[in-house]
Design an enzyme around this catalytic site. Structure first.
Site, mmCIF file in Angstrom:
data_model
loop_
_atom_site.group_PDB
_atom_site.id
_atom_site.type_symbol
_atom_site.label_atom_id
_atom_site.label_comp_id
_atom_site.label_asym_id
_atom_site.label_seq_id
_atom_site.Cartn_x
_atom_site.Cartn_y
_atom_site.Cartn_z
ATOM 1 N N HIS A 18 40.959 12.861 37.570
ATOM 2 C CA HIS A 18 41.080 12.759 39.032
ATOM 3 C C HIS A 18 40.165 13.799 39.705
ATOM 4 C CE1 HIS A 18 45.425 11.290 38.236
ATOM 5 N NE2 HIS A 18 44.825 10.256 38.802
ATOM 6 N N LYS A 42 55.219 2.886 39.953
ATOM 7 C CA LYS A 42 55.401 3.596 38.694
ATOM 8 C C LYS A 42 56.630 4.503 38.777
ATOM 9 C CE LYS A 42 50.450 3.771 37.829
ATOM 10 N NZ LYS A 42 49.247 4.594 37.942
ATOM 11 N N ARG A 91 37.705 3.659 35.088
ATOM 12 C CA ARG A 91 37.504 4.216 33.748
ATOM 13 C C ARG A 91 36.952 3.107 32.864
ATOM 14 N NH1 ARG A 91 43.492 6.398 33.867
ATOM 15 N NH2 ARG A 91 43.509 4.587 35.220
ATOM 16 N N SER A 129 47.298 9.907 33.355
ATOM 17 C CA SER A 129 48.451 10.797 33.504
ATOM 18 C C SER A 129 49.509 10.459 32.456
ATOM 19 C CB SER A 129 49.054 10.660 34.900
ATOM 20 O OG SER A 129 48.093 10.955 35.881
HETATM 21 P P1 ADP Z 1 47.580 4.605 40.970
HETATM 22 O O1 ADP Z 1 49.041 4.467 40.675
HETATM 23 O O2 ADP Z 1 47.225 4.353 42.406
HETATM 24 O O3 ADP Z 1 46.688 3.857 40.012
HETATM 25 P P2 ADP Z 1 46.689 7.049 39.650
HETATM 26 O O4 ADP Z 1 47.028 8.472 39.985
HETATM 27 O O5 ADP Z 1 47.073 6.559 38.299
HETATM 28 O O6 ADP Z 1 47.303 6.187 40.812
HETATM 29 O O7 ADP Z 1 45.123 6.816 39.811
HETATM 30 C C1 ADP Z 1 44.492 6.978 41.063
HETATM 31 C C2 ADP Z 1 43.059 6.518 40.916
HETATM 32 O O8 ADP Z 1 42.382 7.420 40.044
HETATM 33 C C3 ADP Z 1 42.903 5.127 40.293
HETATM 34 O O9 ADP Z 1 41.806 4.489 40.904
HETATM 35 C C4 ADP Z 1 42.617 5.417 38.844
HETATM 36 O O10 ADP Z 1 41.815 4.392 38.241
HETATM 37 C C5 ADP Z 1 41.813 6.709 38.972
HETATM 38 N N1 ADP Z 1 41.903 7.528 37.772
HETATM 39 C C6 ADP Z 1 42.987 7.903 37.079
HETATM 40 N N2 ADP Z 1 42.648 8.626 35.987
HETATM 41 C C7 ADP Z 1 41.287 8.710 36.005
HETATM 42 C C8 ADP Z 1 40.302 9.284 35.135
HETATM 43 N N3 ADP Z 1 40.623 9.880 34.010
HETATM 44 N N4 ADP Z 1 39.006 9.133 35.479
HETATM 45 C C9 ADP Z 1 38.660 8.490 36.602
HETATM 46 N N5 ADP Z 1 39.511 7.899 37.443
HETATM 47 C C10 ADP Z 1 40.811 8.007 37.162
#
Ligand code: ADP
Length: 158
Positions: A18, A42, A91, A129
């Protein structure tokens, strides 16, 4: 270019993946507001306040980054902040369908908001995460993938 971009997500908790996206976004748009969603489909390990605090702590060294929470639709939050740009991370291929679906739904909700996809450096391409939480639960170290404070916070929770 000096604009505000909104980066919405669950951030349960924030990871280096992130943070990588936040840094890239800030370079392109000038200012990034990390928008931590209150309601998400989630099941979260951390409360909204904890997710916001961890994100604030992890980004305090980056200029022009703000962390807010929001309720309801992300597009409404983007409008509230007088922005028209939403950042999402892409990703591996597995993210594509889900992200495309959200981007198209958001476009239907608000034609004027553009979703911009950014990709992190290779080492974060398979980082999520949930993976972090699983590794810590099984006794592993994730210091390569999350800030120290986040690792400690997960250990204390689990
Ligand atoms: P959501 O529940 O909205 O998917 P997340 O916190 O899981 O929330 O992810 C928020 C955004 O960050 C999403 O677009 C996800 O693809 C991106 N994201 C999560 N982990 C990574 C990572 N390791 N690298 C790049 N983008 C990421």
């Amino acid at each position: 270019m000096s604009k505000i971009a909104i980066y919405p997500g669950t951030f349960d908790p924030i990871t280096n993946g992130h943070i990588d996206i936040i840094e890239r976004g800030r370079k392109i748009f000038g200012k990034v507001i990390v928008a931590v969603a209150n309601k998400t489909n989630k099941e979260c390990l951390f409360t909204l306040e904890e997710r916001v605090d961890l994100a604030k702590n992890a980004t305090k060294h980056i200029e022009n980054v703000e962390v807010n929470s929001f309720d309801g639709l992300a597009v409404n939050f983007v409008k509230e902040k007088n922005s028209s740009i939403m950042i999402r991370g892409l990703r591996a291929v597995s993210d594509f369908e889900y992200e495309l679906q959200i981007a198209l739904a958001n476009r239907t909700l608000c034609e004027d908001i553009e979703t911009v996809f950014l990709t992190p450096q290779n080492k974060y391409l398979y980082l999520s995460s949930s993976l972090i939480k699983q590794i810590i639960e099984l006794g592993g170290s994730v210091k390569e993938y999350v800030p120290n404070a986040v690792q400690e916070a997960i250990k204390n929770k689990i």
